[in-house]
Design a protein around this motif. Structure first.
Motif, mmCIF file in Angstrom:
data_model
loop_
_atom_site.group_PDB
_atom_site.id
_atom_site.type_symbol
_atom_site.label_atom_id
_atom_site.label_comp_id
_atom_site.label_asym_id
_atom_site.label_seq_id
_atom_site.Cartn_x
_atom_site.Cartn_y
_atom_site.Cartn_z
ATOM 1 N N ARG A 190 -9.530 -0.534 -6.271
ATOM 2 C CA ARG A 190 -8.239 -1.285 -6.061
ATOM 3 C C ARG A 190 -8.069 -1.532 -4.720
ATOM 4 O O ARG A 190 -8.213 -0.795 -3.642
ATOM 5 N N ASN A 250 1.530 6.864 -6.789
ATOM 6 C CA ASN A 250 0.222 8.013 -6.443
ATOM 7 C C ASN A 250 -1.097 7.341 -6.684
ATOM 8 O O ASN A 250 -2.028 7.890 -7.358
ATOM 9 N N ASP A 279 -8.669 -2.340 6.151
ATOM 10 C CA ASP A 279 -9.226 -1.094 6.498
ATOM 11 C C ASP A 279 -10.790 -1.153 7.059
ATOM 12 O O ASP A 279 -11.501 -1.861 6.707
ATOM 13 N N ILE A 330 -7.176 0.438 -1.028
ATOM 14 C CA ILE A 330 -7.702 0.025 0.218
ATOM 15 C C ILE A 330 -7.235 -1.268 0.404
ATOM 16 O O ILE A 330 -7.182 -2.221 -0.411
ATOM 17 N N THR A 331 -6.900 -1.661 1.858
ATOM 18 C CA THR A 331 -6.462 -2.912 2.240
ATOM 19 C C THR A 331 -7.667 -3.714 3.020
ATOM 20 O O THR A 331 -8.587 -3.005 3.426
ATOM 21 N N GLN A 370 1.153 3.977 -3.146
ATOM 22 C CA GLN A 370 0.763 5.294 -2.938
ATOM 23 C C GLN A 370 2.103 6.394 -3.064
ATOM 24 O O GLN A 370 1.856 7.463 -3.721
ATOM 25 N N ARG A 401 0.832 -1.123 0.091
ATOM 26 C CA ARG A 401 -0.003 0.037 0.006
ATOM 27 C C ARG A 401 0.909 1.224 -0.112
ATOM 28 O O ARG A 401 0.446 2.200 -0.549
ATOM 29 N N GLU A 402 1.886 1.482 0.882
ATOM 30 C CA GLU A 402 2.939 2.376 0.822
ATOM 31 C C GLU A 402 3.640 2.710 -0.459
ATOM 32 O O GLU A 402 3.678 3.798 -1.017
ATOM 33 N N ASP A 448 -3.926 5.008 -4.766
ATOM 34 C CA ASP A 448 -4.519 4.727 -3.474
ATOM 35 C C ASP A 448 -5.201 3.411 -3.398
ATOM 36 O O ASP A 448 -6.214 3.253 -4.424
#
Length: 581
Positions: free
Chosen positions: A150, A127, A135, A131-132, A123, A119-120, A129
């Motif tokens: 995504r 760029n 979350d 969602i995990t 992002q 995820r890091e 985003d």
């Protein structure tokens, strides 16, 4: 062309007035898509290269992306050696498809330990985003797998029955499977899940596609292109030597088929990681007052674990006690706020609050900081810029003050800073300061390769966090050798942990990415940090603790030897099957 609204049917009616002939909505959509494609350049020109942030891909990565897009049609087995940046290649491919309008819904499946890292990277570098699966917004939605475009998920979670049906009903444009060697067995639920996913493009990432049998390679390639290697029985008969499941035959024909789906970049061919690591352990003795407090706190925590209680009497949780043990491994300063909070916790029994209060008073009276003294002495002997890592904000604040008082120009990074503040501090470190004091969260996404010296003031219990610290400076593009200094207070849990990692698997000599492969081979259900913590806290005396630590070390060594054996097999087989371009 005009668009009219058919109010009776409640849908748009599209007509194209050309020579009296009408065009359907599908015709119009196809014409629009064709026009978009005609405006986009071919895959020789990658749109994604202008959209990435704080990253310059290497030539071999760019070649890989073009090859996957143009020749492999978005279905590929990425088998670069460990540490070569398969994540970057996958991210560029995903971004390229999105920019061209060829992909909108993307699913990334990874081991649980790598979900936040993916995820890091998506992002920060691309760029994008995501969602995990853990979350709160994802968990709260009644149909998250179809709603969110995504997603990054643990494959262990995705294969559960409660999720499998919903995932199967969702259509994805691109699926990325990290550590894909876990899919080598086609009889597993994980393999069946990926096989049945509705997907247009799929990327499988692994440095070790073969472990025990060439059929594992067949299984992975069949996920990408069913029928590429015929049936399992036909593949075995045609390409595996009878009596030796790791010896291919009809090699030239097999090479040609494998090259249609596989990319393999080797460190020796690209020359992108030439620098080496050198590690030194700075062993020190805590002051008598520090050691007395360390032993008292450890005895206090260990008592509950030896008793095997899930909930210690008096209200304090085992999690709280673990936090205390972690903090004292860093500094007295780190443990003070927790002790203060515990001593004032109204839900605790009075005797428990008194115990915490007594520990707090003893901690306040400790006069010296032997580890900080050792750090000051080390920094004065290094004629270079140095990053000092700590995992605790209170230790970070203390060291900023202590090093400033000692005359050092100090830059700092921590999780409470905004992005622009961090960038300003990195520039200050690059131009002026000798020392950068950083926490793990503070350094995320920072390019610190202009520095080559790192000090671990304290050691995380998770070895991958140690690797991530080192990875801030020893990474692709680092041209100078890297020097790592570990401060180790004797007779502490952290000292034993460091001894295991260094003596058993030579952690600091491993190539980037190898530690993760080794830890993934541990046979225990619990991770390394829990194995070490249990050995430390559940031992009644020093002799028992040494015996328990030896067992953990033996498992580490076994995991490393297993990794090296698999690596040797893959190097031999892939060297035969994927010749140099």
């Amino acid at each position: 062309m005009e668009i009219r609204l058919d109010r009776e049917k409640g849908r748009p009616l599209v007509e194209k007035i050309i020579n009296g002939h009408g065009a359907s909505v599908d015709d119009l959509y196809l014409r629009r898509q064709a026009l978009q494609f005609s405006l986009h350049p071919g895959f020789d020109t990658l749109l994604s290269l202008t959209a990435v942030r704080d990253m310059t891909p290497f030539d071999y990565q760019i070649r890989t992306v073009r090859h996957v897009l143009a020749n492999l049609r978005g279905r590929a087995l990425l088998c670069d050696e460990v540490g070569m940046g398969k994540t970057v290649e996958a991210g560029l491919i995903a971004l390229e498809y999105m920019l061209r309008g060829l992909a909108r819904r993307v699913l990334i499946l990874a081991p649980p330990s790598l979900v936040s890292q993916w995820r890091e990277e998506m992002q920060v570098k691309f760029n994008l985003d995501f969602i995990t699966y853990d979350d709160p917004a994802f968990k709260a939605h009644h149909e998250p797998w179809t709603f969110f475009p995504r997603i990054i998920a643990s494959i262990d979670t995705a294969k559960r029955e409660s999720h499998r049906l919903q995932i199967g009903a969702a259509a994805f444009d691109l699926v990325i499977c990290d550590e894909a060697h876990h899919l080598k067995n086609r009889r597993t639920q994980a393999y069946q899940l990926v096989s049945q996913l509705q997907k247009k493009y799929i990327l499988l990432l692994t440095a070790t596609p073969v472990e025990n049998d060439l059929e594992e390679l067949f299984n992975l390639i069949t996920l990408l292109l069913p029928g590429q290697l015929e049936t399992a029985a036909a593949f075995k008969k045609k390409y595996i030597t009878r009596g030796d499941a790791l010896k291919p035959k009809n090699t030239e024909e097999l090479k040609a088929l494998v090259r249609e789906v596989m990319v393999r970049n080797r460190r020796s061919e690209t020359g992108v990681i030439l620098s080496r690591r050198y590690a030194e352990t700075i062993r020190l003795q805590l002051s008598p007052e520090e050691m007395a407090f360390y032993r008292r706190l450890t005895h206090f925590v260990r008592g509950f674990f030896i008793d095997g209680q899930d909930k210690p009497q008096g209200g304090a949780s085992l999690l709280t006690l673990k936090v205390l043990q972690r903090e004292i491994g860093s500094s007295i300063e780190a443990v003070l706020p927790t002790l203060t909070k515990m001593a004032e916790q109204p839900s605790y029994a009075p005797e428990m609050r008194r115990l915490f209060a007594a520990l707090l008073e003893q901690a306040k009276k400790v006069p010296h900081r032997a580890k900080a003294d050792a750090l000051v002495q080390l920094l004065r002997g290094l004629n270079d810029k140095v990053i000092v890592f700590t995992g605790f904000s209170e230790t970070h604040r203390y060291l900023v003050r202590r090093l400033t008082e000692a005359g050092f120009a100090v830059a700092q990074l921590h999780g409470g800073m905004k992005r622009l503040e961090k960038e300003e501090q990195v520039r200050y470190f690059a131009d002026v300061a000798q020392v950068l004091l950083s926490t793990e969260t503070g350094s995320e996404g920072r390019n610190l390769q202009f520095c080559r010296c790192l000090v671990n003031y304290d050691l995380p219990w998770n070895p991958m966090q140690i690797e991530q610290r080192i990875g801030r400076i020893h990474r692709i593009g680092q041209e100078r050798d890297v020097y790592i200094y570990n401060l180790s207070a004797q007779d502490t849990l952290e000292a034993h942990m460091l001894e295991l990692l260094d003596a058993k698997i030579n952690m600091f000599q491993l190539v980037v990415g190898e530690l993760d492969m080794i830890l993934g081979n541990l046979k225990e259900n619990q991770g390394f940090e829990d194995m070490v913590l249990n050995a430390w806290l559940q031992s009644a005396d020093e002799r028992e603790m040494e015996a328990q630590m030896d067992k953990v070390g033996d498992q580490l060594l076994e995991a490393k030897n297993h990794y090296l054996a698999v690596k040797a097999i893959d190097e031999r087989l892939l060297g035969e099957l994927v010749p140099d371009e």
